[in-house]
Design a protein around this motif. Structure first.
Motif, short mmCIF file in Angstrom:
data_model
loop_
_atom_site.label_atom_id
_atom_site.label_comp_id
_atom_site.label_asym_id
_atom_site.label_seq_id
_atom_site.Cartn_x
_atom_site.Cartn_y
_atom_site.Cartn_z
N ASP A 171 0.71 -1.02 -0.15
CA ASP A 171 0.01 -0.18 -0.07
C ASP A 171 1.01 1.22 0.14
OD1 ASP A 171 -2.33 -1.47 -0.01
OD2 ASP A 171 -2.40 -1.35 2.20
N VAL A 172 1.95 1.30 0.80
CA VAL A 172 2.79 2.23 0.91
C VAL A 172 3.25 2.72 -0.45
CG1 VAL A 172 4.82 3.32 2.12
CG2 VAL A 172 3.25 2.13 3.45
N CYS A 173 4.00 1.61 -0.84
CA CYS A 173 4.68 1.72 -2.18
C CYS A 173 3.80 2.58 -3.41
CB CYS A 173 4.90 0.32 -3.09
SG CYS A 173 5.39 0.28 -4.46
N TYR A 174 2.45 2.17 -3.44
CA TYR A 174 1.82 2.54 -4.62
C TYR A 174 1.16 4.10 -4.33
CZ TYR A 174 2.15 -1.86 -6.81
OH TYR A 174 2.81 -2.96 -7.29
N GLU A 175 1.09 4.50 -2.93
CA GLU A 175 0.73 5.79 -2.63
C GLU A 175 1.74 6.83 -2.26
OE1 GLU A 175 -2.48 5.16 0.62
OE2 GLU A 175 -3.20 3.29 -0.40
N THR A 176 2.96 6.29 -2.54
CA THR A 176 3.69 7.62 -2.00
C THR A 176 4.60 7.78 -3.53
OG1 THR A 176 5.35 5.62 -1.46
CG2 THR A 176 4.25 6.99 0.18
N GLY A 177 4.08 7.32 -4.70
CA GLY A 177 4.77 7.76 -5.94
C GLY A 177 5.74 6.67 -6.72
N PHE A 178 5.72 5.59 -6.29
CA PHE A 178 6.62 4.44 -6.85
C PHE A 178 5.97 3.76 -7.86
CE2 PHE A 178 8.73 5.60 -2.90
CZ PHE A 178 10.19 5.76 -3.38
N GLU A 179 6.66 3.42 -8.77
CA GLU A 179 5.92 2.53 -10.00
C GLU A 179 5.56 0.92 -9.62
OE1 GLU A 179 4.75 3.38 -13.03
OE2 GLU A 179 4.90 5.29 -12.19
N ASN A 180 6.46 0.37 -8.58
CA ASN A 180 6.27 -1.20 -8.49
C ASN A 180 7.06 -1.26 -7.22
OD1 ASN A 180 9.17 -1.78 -9.23
ND2 ASN A 180 8.50 -1.38 -11.24
N LEU A 181 6.75 -2.60 -6.59
CA LEU A 181 7.26 -2.91 -5.38
C LEU A 181 8.80 -3.24 -5.37
CD1 LEU A 181 6.58 -3.34 -2.32
CD2 LEU A 181 6.03 -5.83 -2.98
N SER A 182 9.39 -3.60 -6.39
CA SER A 182 10.62 -4.05 -6.57
C SER A 182 11.59 -2.66 -6.64
CB SER A 182 11.23 -4.78 -7.71
OG SER A 182 10.87 -4.28 -8.95
N HIS A 183 11.16 -1.84 -7.39
CA HIS A 183 11.90 -0.46 -7.59
C HIS A 183 11.81 0.20 -6.01
CE1 HIS A 183 11.91 4.01 -8.49
NE2 HIS A 183 13.13 3.45 -8.47
N PHE A 184 10.48 0.27 -5.33
CA PHE A 184 10.56 0.78 -3.98
C PHE A 184 11.55 0.22 -2.95
CE2 PHE A 184 7.98 0.48 -0.22
CZ PHE A 184 8.44 1.59 0.54
N SER A 185 11.31 -1.02 -3.16
CA SER A 185 12.35 -1.80 -1.92
C SER A 185 13.94 -1.49 -2.22
CB SER A 185 11.92 -3.38 -2.00
OG SER A 185 10.77 -3.69 -1.85
N TYR A 186 14.18 -1.53 -3.42
CA TYR A 186 15.62 -1.20 -3.90
C TYR A 186 15.79 0.10 -3.36
CZ TYR A 186 19.64 0.04 -6.64
OH TYR A 186 20.98 0.55 -7.03
N ALA A 187 15.06 0.96 -3.62
CA ALA A 187 15.36 2.52 -3.45
C ALA A 187 15.28 2.83 -1.61
CB ALA A 187 14.30 3.57 -3.79
N PHE A 188 14.35 2.12 -1.23
CA PHE A 188 14.35 2.16 0.36
C PHE A 188 15.49 1.57 1.10
CE2 PHE A 188 12.94 1.24 4.68
CZ PHE A 188 11.79 2.35 4.69
N LYS A 189 15.77 0.75 0.53
CA LYS A 189 17.03 0.05 1.40
C LYS A 189 18.26 0.80 1.11
CE LYS A 189 19.21 -4.52 2.16
NZ LYS A 189 19.21 -5.99 1.78
N LYS A 190 18.50 1.34 -0.33
CA LYS A 190 19.49 2.04 -0.49
C LYS A 190 19.64 3.50 0.16
CE LYS A 190 21.92 4.45 -4.71
NZ LYS A 190 21.96 4.94 -5.97
N GLN A 191 18.48 3.98 0.50
CA GLN A 191 18.41 5.03 1.31
C GLN A 191 18.64 5.04 2.85
OE1 GLN A 191 17.93 8.20 0.41
NE2 GLN A 191 17.42 9.40 2.07
N PHE A 192 17.98 3.70 3.40
CA PHE A 192 17.94 3.71 4.86
C PHE A 192 19.01 2.37 5.26
CE2 PHE A 192 13.84 5.62 3.88
CZ PHE A 192 14.02 6.71 4.44
N GLY A 193 19.18 1.73 4.59
CA GLY A 193 20.08 0.34 5.03
C GLY A 193 19.47 -0.68 5.39
N TYR A 194 18.12 -0.89 4.97
CA TYR A 194 17.32 -1.88 5.60
C TYR A 194 16.04 -2.01 4.59
CZ TYR A 194 15.78 1.76 8.69
OH TYR A 194 15.18 2.90 9.31
#
Length: 277
Positions: free
Chosen positions: A238-261
Motif C-alpha cells: 500500500d505504501v509503495c503505490y501511494e507514495t509515488g513508486f511504480e512497483n514494489l521491487s523499485h520501491f524496495s531497492y530505493a528504500f534499502k539504498k536510502q535507509f540500509g534496510y
C-alpha cells in the motif's frame, strides 16, 4: 493487464478492468463523471483519500493530480461508466446561461453517493453498449447536458469549477511541491501545474530547494514511506503505490539504498528478525 473500453462516443465509455489490481498516476485534461457498476477504487489526492464501491458516483476535476488504484470486488471486475465533460461541451453549455466562474475555483473531487438522478442518467446509457451501430451524436449531447444540469441542481457551487476554463496560474512552488510530491508525474507536468515553463520550473526549483526535482522527490517519497511503515504500521504494498513508486521491487531497492534496510524490516517484530540473523 486485461482492460477493455467500449465507446459510445469519445466522451462516453464503459470501462472494465479484469485484473486483480491496477494503479496509475493520472491528471485528467477534462472533468470526468464516473459511476461504478462493480469493483472498488481508491483515489489518493493531496488533501485526502477516497474509497468508492458499486453504486458510487463522483466527479473528478481536470488538472488535479491523483493516484488511482482499482480493485475487483466479490469476484466481479472493476467496471464503470465514464462521461467526459470536455471544455468544448462546457463552453457551449455555459454560453447559453448567465454564470460567472470563480477566479479561483475550488478544484476538488465531488462525491454523489447513490444519487437517484445521476444514477438514472448514467444507467440509461447501459443498453446502448450492447447495440451494435453508431450512437447518435445528438443523443450523446443530450445525455451530457442532462448530467451537467443535474450536477448544477445538486450543487450550484459546482459552476465555479465547471465554468472555469483558465490554465493553471503561477502558484507558490514550495507549497505546491510539498502538497503533491507523492504523485509520480514528469517534470513537464509539475511545471505546467505550477504555471511555469519547464526551464523556469527547474530554475525556481533549484533556487527553492537547492537540489534537482528528481532527487528531492525521491527523498520526500522515501521519507513519507518510512513514516507510514514505522509509525502507521501500513503494508509495504500500500505504501509503495501511494507514495509515488511504480512497483514494489523499485520501491524496495530505493528504500534499502536510502535507509540500509528493507521496508519489511520495519514491520517484522524484532524478536523474529533476530531469529533469522
Amino acid at each position: 493487464m486485461e482492460h477493455t473500453s467500449e465507446y459510445l462516443t469519445p466522451e462516453i465509455k464503459l470501462s472494465c478492468y479484469e485484473d486483480k489490481f491496477f494503479k496509475s498516476e493520472i491528471i485528467f485534461d477534462q472533468h470526468m463523471l464516473v459511476w461504478f457498476i462493480s469493483g472498488e477504487t481508491k483515489i489518493v489526492q493531496a488533501e485526502e483519500t477516497h474509497h468508492f464501491k458499486a453504486g458510487d458516483i463522483f466527479l473528478i476535476p481536470r488538472n488535479k493530480p491523483a493516484t488511482i488504484i482499482n480493485y475487483p470486488d466479490n469476484g466481479l471486475p472493476h467496471k464503470s461508466v465514464v462521461m467526459l465533460l470536455t471544455e468544448k461541451t462546457l463552453r457551449d453549455f455555459y454560453s447559453r446561461i448567465d454564470v460567472k466562474a470563480s477566479s479561483a475555483p475550488l478544484s476538488k473531487l465531488y462525491y454523489f453517493r447513490n444519487h437517484p438522478l445521476l444514477e438514472s442518467c448514467l444507467a440509461s446509457l447501459i443498453p446502448y453498449f450492447s447495440i451494435k451501430g453508431q450512437f447518435p451524436r445528438n443523443l450523446a449531447s443530450l445525455k451530457i447536458t442532462e448530467a451537467i444540469s443535474i450536477l448544477r441542481a445538486i450543487n450550484p457551487d459546482i459552476d465555479g469549477m465547471l465554468a472555469n476554463f483558465d490554465d493553471p496560474h503561477k502558484v507558490d512552488l514550495i507549497s505546491f511541491m510539498e502538497n503533491n510530491y507523492m504523485f509520480n508525474m514528469p517534470a513537464e507536468r509539475f511545471s505546467y501545474l505550477t504555471g511555469r515553463s519547464l526551464t523556469t520550473f527547474k530554475r525556481d526549483f533549484k533556487k527553492a530547494f537547492n537540489t534537482t526535482p528528481q532527487r528531492w522527490l525521491t527523498e520526500k517519497r522515501l521519507g513519507l514511506a518510512h513514516y507510514q511503515l514505522s509509525e502507521q504500521k501500513r503494508k509495504p504494498t500500500d505504501v509503495c503505490y501511494e507514495t509515488g513508486f511504480e512497483n514494489l521491487s523499485h520501491f524496495s531497492y530505493a528504500f534499502k539504498k536510502q535507509f540500509g534496510y528493507s521496508p519489511t524490516d520495519l514491520i517484522t517484530p524484532k524478536a523474529t528478525r533476530r531469529q533469522h540473523t
